[in-house]
Design an enzyme around this catalytic site. Structure first.
Site, short mmCIF file in Angstrom:
data_model
loop_
_atom_site.label_atom_id
_atom_site.label_comp_id
_atom_site.label_asym_id
_atom_site.label_seq_id
_atom_site.Cartn_x
_atom_site.Cartn_y
_atom_site.Cartn_z
N GLU A 75 0.83 -1.20 0.00
CA GLU A 75 0.00 0.00 0.00
C GLU A 75 0.87 1.25 0.00
O GLU A 75 1.85 1.33 0.75
CB GLU A 75 -0.92 0.00 1.22
CG GLU A 75 -2.07 -0.97 1.08
CD GLU A 75 -3.14 -0.75 2.13
OE1 GLU A 75 -2.80 -0.31 3.24
OE2 GLU A 75 -4.31 -1.03 1.84
N TYR A 110 -8.90 10.37 9.55
CA TYR A 110 -9.03 10.03 10.97
C TYR A 110 -9.50 11.24 11.77
O TYR A 110 -10.28 11.12 12.72
CB TYR A 110 -7.70 9.54 11.53
CG TYR A 110 -7.42 8.08 11.29
CD1 TYR A 110 -8.09 7.09 12.01
CD2 TYR A 110 -6.47 7.68 10.36
CE1 TYR A 110 -7.83 5.75 11.80
CE2 TYR A 110 -6.21 6.33 10.14
CZ TYR A 110 -6.90 5.38 10.86
OH TYR A 110 -6.63 4.04 10.64
N GLN A 129 -11.58 7.35 0.68
CA GLN A 129 -11.82 6.05 0.05
C GLN A 129 -11.76 6.15 -1.47
O GLN A 129 -11.28 5.22 -2.14
CB GLN A 129 -13.16 5.49 0.51
CG GLN A 129 -13.20 5.06 1.96
CD GLN A 129 -12.16 3.99 2.28
OE1 GLN A 129 -11.89 3.10 1.47
NE2 GLN A 129 -11.56 4.08 3.45
N ARG A 168 -4.72 2.73 -5.78
CA ARG A 168 -4.56 1.29 -6.00
C ARG A 168 -4.57 1.00 -7.51
O ARG A 168 -3.76 0.21 -8.02
CB ARG A 168 -5.69 0.51 -5.33
CG ARG A 168 -5.64 0.46 -3.83
CD ARG A 168 -6.53 -0.67 -3.32
NE ARG A 168 -6.91 -0.50 -1.94
CZ ARG A 168 -6.13 -0.76 -0.90
NH1 ARG A 168 -4.90 -1.18 -1.10
NH2 ARG A 168 -6.57 -0.59 0.34
N GLU A 187 -1.22 -5.79 -1.15
CA GLU A 187 -1.56 -5.61 0.26
C GLU A 187 -2.95 -4.98 0.33
O GLU A 187 -3.10 -3.77 0.32
CB GLU A 187 -0.52 -4.72 0.94
CG GLU A 187 -0.70 -4.58 2.43
CD GLU A 187 0.32 -3.66 3.05
OE1 GLU A 187 0.35 -3.58 4.28
OE2 GLU A 187 1.09 -3.02 2.31
N ARG A 188 -3.95 -5.83 0.38
CA ARG A 188 -5.36 -5.46 0.22
C ARG A 188 -5.66 -5.04 -1.22
O ARG A 188 -4.76 -4.94 -2.04
CB ARG A 188 -5.80 -4.39 1.23
CG ARG A 188 -6.10 -4.98 2.59
CD ARG A 188 -6.19 -3.90 3.65
NE ARG A 188 -4.96 -3.15 3.74
CZ ARG A 188 -3.90 -3.57 4.42
NH1 ARG A 188 -3.94 -4.71 5.06
NH2 ARG A 188 -2.81 -2.85 4.47
N ARG A 235 2.78 -0.52 18.83
CA ARG A 235 3.34 0.27 17.74
C ARG A 235 3.13 1.76 17.96
O ARG A 235 4.00 2.57 17.63
CB ARG A 235 2.70 -0.16 16.41
CG ARG A 235 3.30 -1.44 15.87
CD ARG A 235 2.80 -1.71 14.47
NE ARG A 235 1.38 -2.03 14.45
CZ ARG A 235 0.90 -3.27 14.58
NH1 ARG A 235 1.71 -4.28 14.75
NH2 ARG A 235 -0.40 -3.49 14.52
N GLU A 260 -2.81 5.72 14.66
CA GLU A 260 -3.32 4.61 15.47
C GLU A 260 -3.85 5.06 16.82
O GLU A 260 -4.66 4.37 17.44
CB GLU A 260 -2.21 3.57 15.69
CG GLU A 260 -1.84 2.81 14.43
CD GLU A 260 -0.66 1.90 14.68
OE1 GLU A 260 0.20 2.24 15.51
OE2 GLU A 260 -0.57 0.85 14.03
#
Length: 260
Positions: free
Chosen positions: A20, A41, A52, A59, A78-79, A142, A147
């Site tokens: 990604e 986020y 999105q 991608r 990766e996805r 992490r 996150e």
């Protein structure tokens, strides 16, 4: 895991990996310093649809980049765009971060693109499966900047979406259980968006707390499961396979999912 697969001598001549583009494209749009991942986020109601949509575009561009010199027999991503549609779009709708007009717009152009360019869809999937609580503990260790906003409830939502897709909407393939905790399944539920029915899924148990940087029998068994699956897919169709490495383990570079 992606790096281990890239180093495996059984795959080096037949496989290419597309990771990604989080740092290159999502966190620094066109070299401007604009961090679209952080924005999604920070204000998901405002930026979820934009992010999105941008994820799908990047991608697609990465998948079809003329800079890709090799023509691998197996292309591991990766996805994929299927994850964006089946997991993240549905999760954002459930959270109320997308409204119905946005969802309908996404669905309209998504379906048009995958019909016109079916090679963007994965032929098979590898689901690295771990419980939300295990993912949450790994995430806290992490402690990436994005996150910090990810809670256990969000991981539970993503887990449920993946389970619904890769377990509930699949049938086990008889005789293909794996002593390492993996199982081979096939997607067979027609409620899944068109284009992925009939795809095989390798479900791999990743709850065990492994240090993938250190060689061990457990790590080797995990890698062997995946390598054998990739090679079996190669033997079924010699050229042009696209496989998604679908991971439920969280890091800041993956918008909700990531590496072991």
């Amino acid at each position: 895991m992606l790096h281990l697969l890239q180093k495996d001598p059984r795959l080096q001549r037949v496989m290419e990996v597309l990771e990604e583009p989080a740092h290159e494209l999502w966190k620094n749009v066109s070299g401007t310093g604009l961090d679209m991942l952080h924005a999604s986020y920070e204000d998901p109601s405002r930026y979820s649809y934009l992010f999105q949509s941008y994820v799908f575009i990047t991608r697609f561009l990465l998948h079809n980049s003329p800079a890709r010199r090799s023509k691998p027999a197996v292309l591991v991503t990766e996805r994929s765009v299927s994850t964006d549609r089946i997991v993240f779009l549905e999760a954002l709708l459930e959270q109320g971060f997308l409204d119905e007009p946005e969802a309908e717009a996404y669905e309209t152009w998504y379906n048009a693109v995958v019909r016109a360019l079916p090679n963007i869809l994965a032929d098979s999937f590898i689901y690295l499966r771990a419980s939300p609580s295990v993912c949450y503990e790994r995430l806290k260790r992490r402690a990436g900047s994005e996150e910090a906003r990810v809670g256990l409830d969000y991981l539970q939502l993503l887990h449920r979406k993946h389970e619904d897709w890769f377990v509930q909407r699949t049938s086990a393939i008889a005789g293909h259980g794996d002593k390492g905790g993996g199982s081979l399944r096939v997607i067979d539920n027609l409620r899944i968006p068109s284009g992925v029915q009939g795809r095989q899924v390798l479900v791999v148990d990743c709850n065990l707390n492994l240090n993938l940087a250190e060689k061990s029998p457990e790590r080797d068994a995990l890698v062997d499961q995946i390598v054998e699956f990739l090679l079996s897919q190669l033997s079924q169709s010699a050229l042009g396979l696209n496989l998604e490495l679908a991971q439920l383990l969280i890091n800041s570079e993956s918008h909700g999912e990531g590496h072991l």
